[in-house]
Design a protein around this motif. Sequence first.
Motif, PDB file in Angstrom:
ATOM      1  N   LEU A   5       0.869  -1.582  -0.374  1.00 52.29           N
ATOM      2  CA  LEU A   5      -0.293  -0.056   0.271  1.00 52.29           C
ATOM      3  C   LEU A   5       1.017   1.267  -0.086  1.00 52.29           C
ATOM      4  CD1 LEU A   5      -2.464  -1.128   2.618  1.00 52.29           C
ATOM      5  CD2 LEU A   5      -2.893  -0.949   0.167  1.00 52.29           C
ATOM      6  N   SER A   9      -0.051   3.948  -3.196  1.00 55.69           N
ATOM      7  CA  SER A   9      -0.965   4.491  -2.976  1.00 55.69           C
ATOM      8  C   SER A   9      -0.867   6.137  -2.470  1.00 55.69           C
ATOM      9  CB  SER A   9      -1.335   4.552  -1.654  1.00 55.69           C
ATOM     10  OG  SER A   9      -1.871   2.786  -1.239  1.00 55.69           O
ATOM     11  N   GLY A 269      -4.917  -4.355  -8.303  1.00 52.12           N
ATOM     12  CA  GLY A 269      -4.971  -2.871  -7.270  1.00 52.12           C
ATOM     13  C   GLY A 269      -3.955  -1.947  -7.516  1.00 52.12           C
ATOM     14  N   LYS A 272      -5.905   0.522 -10.101  1.00 45.88           N
ATOM     15  CA  LYS A 272      -6.569   1.171  -9.669  1.00 45.88           C
ATOM     16  C   LYS A 272      -7.084   1.926  -8.916  1.00 45.88           C
ATOM     17  CE  LYS A 272      -8.823  -1.743  -6.195  1.00 45.88           C
ATOM     18  NZ  LYS A 272      -8.392   0.019  -5.354  1.00 45.88           N
ATOM     19  N   GLN A 273      -5.652   1.665  -7.775  1.00 47.15           N
ATOM     20  CA  GLN A 273      -5.301   2.583  -6.737  1.00 47.15           C
ATOM     21  C   GLN A 273      -5.125   3.657  -7.235  1.00 47.15           C
ATOM     22  OE1 GLN A 273      -6.135   1.940  -3.641  1.00 47.15           O
ATOM     23  NE2 GLN A 273      -4.888   3.277  -2.090  1.00 47.15           N
ATOM     24  N   VAL A 277      -7.158   7.397  -6.822  1.00 41.51           N
ATOM     25  CA  VAL A 277      -6.897   8.556  -5.152  1.00 41.51           C
ATOM     26  C   VAL A 277      -6.847   9.487  -6.526  1.00 41.51           C
ATOM     27  CG1 VAL A 277      -4.280   9.082  -4.728  1.00 41.51           C
ATOM     28  CG2 VAL A 277      -5.564   6.651  -4.471  1.00 41.51           C
ATOM     29  N   THR A 306      -3.663   9.121   3.561  1.00 37.90           N
ATOM     30  CA  THR A 306      -2.868   7.971   2.712  1.00 37.90           C
ATOM     31  C   THR A 306      -2.052   6.943   3.179  1.00 37.90           C
ATOM     32  OG1 THR A 306      -3.311   8.635   0.794  1.00 37.90           O
ATOM     33  CG2 THR A 306      -1.968   6.739   0.923  1.00 37.90           C
ATOM     34  N   CYS A 310      -2.886   3.442   4.950  1.00 35.38           N
ATOM     35  CA  CYS A 310      -1.820   2.109   4.449  1.00 35.38           C
ATOM     36  C   CYS A 310      -1.136   1.785   5.605  1.00 35.38           C
ATOM     37  CB  CYS A 310      -0.437   2.838   3.771  1.00 35.38           C
ATOM     38  SG  CYS A 310      -0.424   3.321   2.161  1.00 35.38           S
TER      39      CYS A 310
END
Length: 468
Positions: A5, A9, A269, A272-273, A277, A306, A310
């Motif tokens: 993450l 992120s 993932g 998508k992240q 964001v 964020t 995480c």
Amino acid sequence: MMGFLLAISFVGLLTLLPLRKVRGFLKYFGISFFWSFFQWFYTGGDVCGFLQFPTFGLKAWKQTLTYVGAGMICSHLVNLSLLFGAVLSWGVMWPLMSKQEGKWYSAKASASSMSGLYGYKAFLCIALLIGDGFYNFLKVILVTLKSIHEKSQRGRLNRVADEDSVAIDDLQRNEVFNRDNIPAWVAYAGYALLSAMAVVAIPLMFREVKWYFVVIAYLLAPALGFCNAYGTGLTDMNMGYNYGKVALFVFAAWAGKDNGVVAGLVTCGLVKQLVLVSADLMHDFKTAHLTLTSPRSMLVGQAAGTLMGCVVAPLTFFLFYEAFDVGNPDGYWKAPYALIYRNMAILGVEGFSALPQHCLQLCAAFFAFAVLANLARDFLPRRLGRFVPLPMAMAVPFLVGASFAIDMCVGSLVVFLWHWLDGKKAALLVPAVASGLICGDGIWIFPSSLLALAKIKPPMCMKFMPGS
């Protein structure tokens, strides 16, 4: 998980640069919390407790205040679409398909086998989700392209006229928003640094993900982030999950049979992240513009949030994972989307070869239904289009089960009757009451998980069985 993450992120922040205090919330928060606490004493065994009360018979036996509260917040159309999907799948299709055991699929297939009845449940659900996502994805792209084209057709005179007609309040907002400008080099340098860190870190965490998968994802991220953020602003639909699904299929097929499932899920993932964001940040910048807030403060707040996410999200997940039976299709914590995305990755790797008989044809039919339902909603007169069910909502009961759809509809019925009896009070209190029901039941999960980790079991078990 924290490392993953942290690696993915923050880049989205650089890709593109309340509840009122009402008595109703506290009252129903307390009711929901103490009801959940009371129920815990009767769950000292398998399939025990008030959650197993057979309100509508032993075939539909799960009732929770959480879903009633969620049903009060969701629109009537969402709840009725859930009920329609539940009736269609568990009331009609699965009983009929069960009679084809040994013909359409092997009678020896386990309950979770893709070659058995579960294959129909999983992939018909996926067909509805992909059909709905595909239509909305194209819709957002077309709206975005149309808007960009219309703006490009405006001449300089039109732009000057627009600037002359800007209200004084908007001029003040523009001045405040531009005063704390974020240097471009910060975005470029930060993006390059975080991308380089991710290219090194992610393949070390997941050996199935090649370094060039991450490089390609980050090279495409600015364009994908712009498309998603622009489309989200125009339509208020964040298509980040659909960008992730596209990446899932592409990289799962590319990685091959041995590594495809993990590689597809990780890159899904990652993409998508990134796009989620970046779109969220643009929404927050718009809020900053409207509220005369410094964009630097908003960016710092996003970065802090964020960072907290995480750390907190993995810890919360592992608390649940250790305390409860997460992911069990027959348990309370089914984690349906984990199963859905895993099966999508399997589909990307293996194709349709492992599916039971006629599953592909049924998937095509449900995909087409999802597209046609969205077309009907958009092009029929509003008085008719508003009655077309939502494929995204219909899909959930296919895999999760039918019982929670009843709870959601109970919440919808409560809202309908409340508005009918006292519309003004209902408009004010429904969000607070629904939030109280959800929060009370949800917050009890934390102490109950601590009790489970401490090996403290409820003292009693209450079960319901047929009279015979």
